[in-house]
Every structure is written in structure tokens, then in C-alpha cells.
Design an enzyme around this catalytic site. Structure first.
Site, PDB file in Angstrom:
ATOM      1  N   ASP A 203       0.853  -1.189   0.000  1.00 18.65           N
ATOM      2  CA  ASP A 203       0.000   0.000   0.000  1.00 18.65           C
ATOM      3  C   ASP A 203       0.891   1.243   0.000  1.00 18.65           C
ATOM      4  O   ASP A 203       1.892   1.302   0.735  1.00 18.65           O
ATOM      5  CB  ASP A 203      -0.903  -0.004   1.238  1.00 18.65           C
ATOM      6  N   ILE A 204       0.527   2.225  -0.828  1.00 14.13           N
ATOM      7  CA  ILE A 204       1.298   3.483  -0.881  1.00 14.13           C
ATOM      8  C   ILE A 204       0.892   4.338   0.315  1.00 14.13           C
ATOM      9  O   ILE A 204      -0.293   4.636   0.506  1.00 14.13           O
ATOM     10  CB  ILE A 204       1.035   4.244  -2.194  1.00 14.13           C
ATOM     11  N   ASN A 211      -2.906  12.774  -3.877  1.00 11.66           N
ATOM     12  CA  ASN A 211      -3.968  13.194  -4.802  1.00 11.66           C
ATOM     13  C   ASN A 211      -4.537  14.557  -4.429  1.00 11.66           C
ATOM     14  O   ASN A 211      -4.762  15.410  -5.292  1.00 11.66           O
ATOM     15  CB  ASN A 211      -5.095  12.150  -4.817  1.00 11.66           C
ATOM     16  N   ASP A 220      -1.699   9.453 -10.512  1.00 12.39           N
ATOM     17  CA  ASP A 220      -1.630   8.366 -11.508  1.00 12.39           C
ATOM     18  C   ASP A 220      -0.192   8.076 -11.888  1.00 12.39           C
ATOM     19  O   ASP A 220       0.190   6.905 -12.081  1.00 12.39           O
ATOM     20  CB  ASP A 220      -2.421   8.746 -12.758  1.00 12.39           C
ATOM     21  N   GLU A 246      -4.726   2.282  -4.486  1.00 12.44           N
ATOM     22  CA  GLU A 246      -3.273   2.394  -4.323  1.00 12.44           C
ATOM     23  C   GLU A 246      -2.688   1.128  -3.723  1.00 12.44           C
ATOM     24  O   GLU A 246      -1.605   1.148  -3.144  1.00 12.44           O
ATOM     25  CB  GLU A 246      -2.928   3.601  -3.422  1.00 12.44           C
TER      26      GLU A 246
END
Length: 326
Positions: A203-204, A211, A220, A246
Site C-alpha cells: 500500500d502506498i 492526490n 496516476d 493504491e
């Protein structure tokens, strides 16, 4: 040969499928001045003039083979003394106890000029039929080739559609469907061999903030970059997928706990140590290794728990599910 057929008012010849003479009636033997012993076992070609031999081979025999009969064919027989005997012949192919035979009934004709005229017309017709047949075969071959090409195109399109159906459009990794199919394959292989495999859930960290701060186009681009980094660091037999906004998954084929943790740590360090045009991006990773009675749901649940533990410890961390139950 029965008495009625032997003295029938026409000549009769019985052939084997290969053209060998099996029997002939009295009228034919008398017409050609032969004894039955002189003809039996010989090829019908021995009774034909040279032009009729060609005509029989190229026209009469193919029609009998395809349509099982031929009617009113003009050919020339050859008597024992070499005399030419024009006849009209009907022939039919039959199946009996002795196998396949060809029965030929022939009536001698007197008008040579008429015979030759009809023979030439029949020859011309045979040539035209051969030309038409060759043309039809060429057209059929062309259509068959075109069909084969279309089939190959269709197979290619179906393959492409299947790949698209299992591919994440943004990153080019497998999507959730592709990931699930690969997971089923890995579980099946594990059940057969017992060789372990491991799952990474990645997971980021703080991706929503990326965002919100920099916009979705930048978000993106981060997703694409992370995808490329994952692909660079995993093996050719391993499977990478984007399974959420993500969130990524990596299936490490035949990787035990230690090997899976090493790959996960390499990935974490690679992402954290890269130069970013925005504040440093990091990832948190949860790792689980297949155990007995593994299912897609069970191994993913364990990897998710490990991922949650990595986030609880401050993110930019790697945790194996085994550590949670120690």
C-alpha cells in the site's frame, strides 16, 4: 453367369473395383472373338483402343467413382484380331458379397462418324469439367486459406481481449481478476508439490494526501512508477497486480518466509530511496506465506493483517503475518 444374362441382347462385362475382368457374357466374347479364359483377370484397358483407354481413365472411371454410375458413354473396344468395335456403354458400381464390382452393359454401334462426333463432344465436355474442377478447387483453396487467416485473427483478438480483461489499464499490471486466476494456479501447484509461495500486499503511504495536494494526474504517475519499480524487482515467474486504488499484490512463486521478506524489504528500500519530484513516496508491505489448507481468502487476510501492522508501526515498514502470531 446365369443363362439369361449370358445370352442377353447386349454385351456384358463384370469388373473388379481395380478394373480387372471378373466375367463376360457370351455376346461380348462373340463380339470380340475371345474365350473367357483369355480375358479373366486382365485389365479392361486391354480391351480398349488407345484413345478409349485415356477417355475411360480420365472421364468414365472418375464419374463411376463419384456418382456410382455412368450412362451412354461412347468408347471403342478392341477385338482379338485388332478390329475396332465402337459401343455405347452403361456402367454401375455395386457392393455385393464379393466386394465392390462394376457392371458394364454395352451395345455395338454401326455409325462410326456419329460415334466420333459424340466422342469428341464427350472429350470436350470432360476437358471443360476438368477446367471447371480445377477452378473450383482453386477457389475452394482460396476460401479455405481466407478462413484460416480469419480464424487466426479471431484467435489473436480473443487472446488480446482475454489479456485486456485481466490487465489494469493504468499500470499494465494484472487487475483483480488476473490476480485471482494466478492465485488459484499457485494454490493448485502448492497442493500438488508442497513448495511454498508467498503473497505481498503493498500500500502506498498517505496516497490520498498525494492526490489531494498534487492532483490526480500526479497520483496516476506515482501509481505507474510504483508499478514499474515492482516489476523491476520481482522475478519473471512472479505475478504483480493492482488490486485496489493504491494497493498492489505480488505473488512470489516458491518463496518461503525468509525469501519473501527479503524481496519485500528490497522493494520498500527501492521506493523510499528513489528520487521523487514530490515529497518522498514510501510503501508499507504485509507478507504471508502459504500454509496447509491455504485459500485465496485466507492468505490475503493474513497479508492484510500484516499490512495493517506495518501501518500501525509507522508505515514504510515490512511485516510478515507470522510475526503477529508469535
Amino acid at each position: 453367369m446365369n443363362e439369361q444374362l449370358n445370352y442377353a441382347p447386349c454385351s456384358y462385362l463384370l469388373l473388379a473395383e481395380n478394373g480387372r475382368i471378373l466375367d463376360a457374357n457370351f455376346m461380348l466374347l462373340q463380339l470380340l472373338e475371345f474365350e473367357m479364359s483369355e480375358l479373366k483377370g486382365k485389365s479392361i484397358q486391354s480391351l480398349l483402343t488407345v484413345p478409349s483407354q485415356t477417355f475411360y481413365q480420365l472421364f468414365v472411371l472418375p464419374i463411376v467413382e463419384m456418382e456410382e454410375s455412368v450412362e451412354e458413354v461412347y468408347i471403342s473396344l478392341k477385338s482379338k484380331t485388332g478390329r475396332e468395335v465402337p459401343v455405347i456403354m452403361n456402367a454401375i458400381k455395386q457392393l455385393n458379397d464379393g466386394g465392390i464390382t462394376i457392371s458394364c452393359a454395352m451395345i455395338a454401334i454401326k455409325k462410326r462418324r456419329e460415334y466420333e462426333k459424340v466422342l469428341l463432344a464427350a472429350k470436350k465436355e470432360a476437358e471443360e469439367r476438368n477446367i471447371a474442377k480445377k477452378k473450383a478447387i482453386q477457389e475452394l483453396n482460396g476460401l479455405r486459406k481466407e478462413l484460416e487467416n480469419k480464424q487466426q485473427e479471431l484467435i489473436g483478438m480473443n487472446t488480446m481481449l482475454q489479456e485486456l480483461a485481466m490487465t489494469d489499464e493504468l499500470t499494465g499490471l494484472h487487475n483483480r481478476r488476473g490476480y485471482s486466476e494466478k492465485m488459484v494456479e499457485c494454490i493448485s501447484q502448492f497442493n500438488k508439490t508442497g513448495n511454498p509461495f508467498s503473497l505481498l500486499i503493498i500500500d502506498i503511504d498517505h496516497f490520498k494526501k498525494v492526490n489531494d495536494t498534487f492532483g490526480h494526474p500526479i497520483g496516476d504517475q506515482v501509481l505507474k512508477t510504483i508499478s514499474q519499480m515492482i516489476q523491476e524487482k520481482i522475478g519473471g515467474e512472479d505475478v504483480a497486480a493492482r488490486i485496489g486504488g493504491e494497493e498492489f499484490a505480488v505473488i512470489l512463486g516458491e518463496a518461503n518466509q525468509r525469501e519473501a521478506l527479503e524481496v519485500a524489504e528490497i522493494l520498500r528500500e527501492y521506493v523510499a530511496g528513489s528520487l521523487w519530484t514530490i515529497p518522498t513516496v514510501t510503501i508499507s508491505i504485509g507478507v504471508a506465506t502459504a500454509t496447509m489448507d491455504v485459500t485465496e481468502q485466507s492468505i490475503q487476510a493474513r497479508a492484510d493483517e500484516a499490512l495493517y501492522a506495518s501501518k500501525e508501526k509507522g508505515r514504510n515498514m515490512v511485516t510478515h503475518a507470522a510475526e503477529i502470531y508469535m
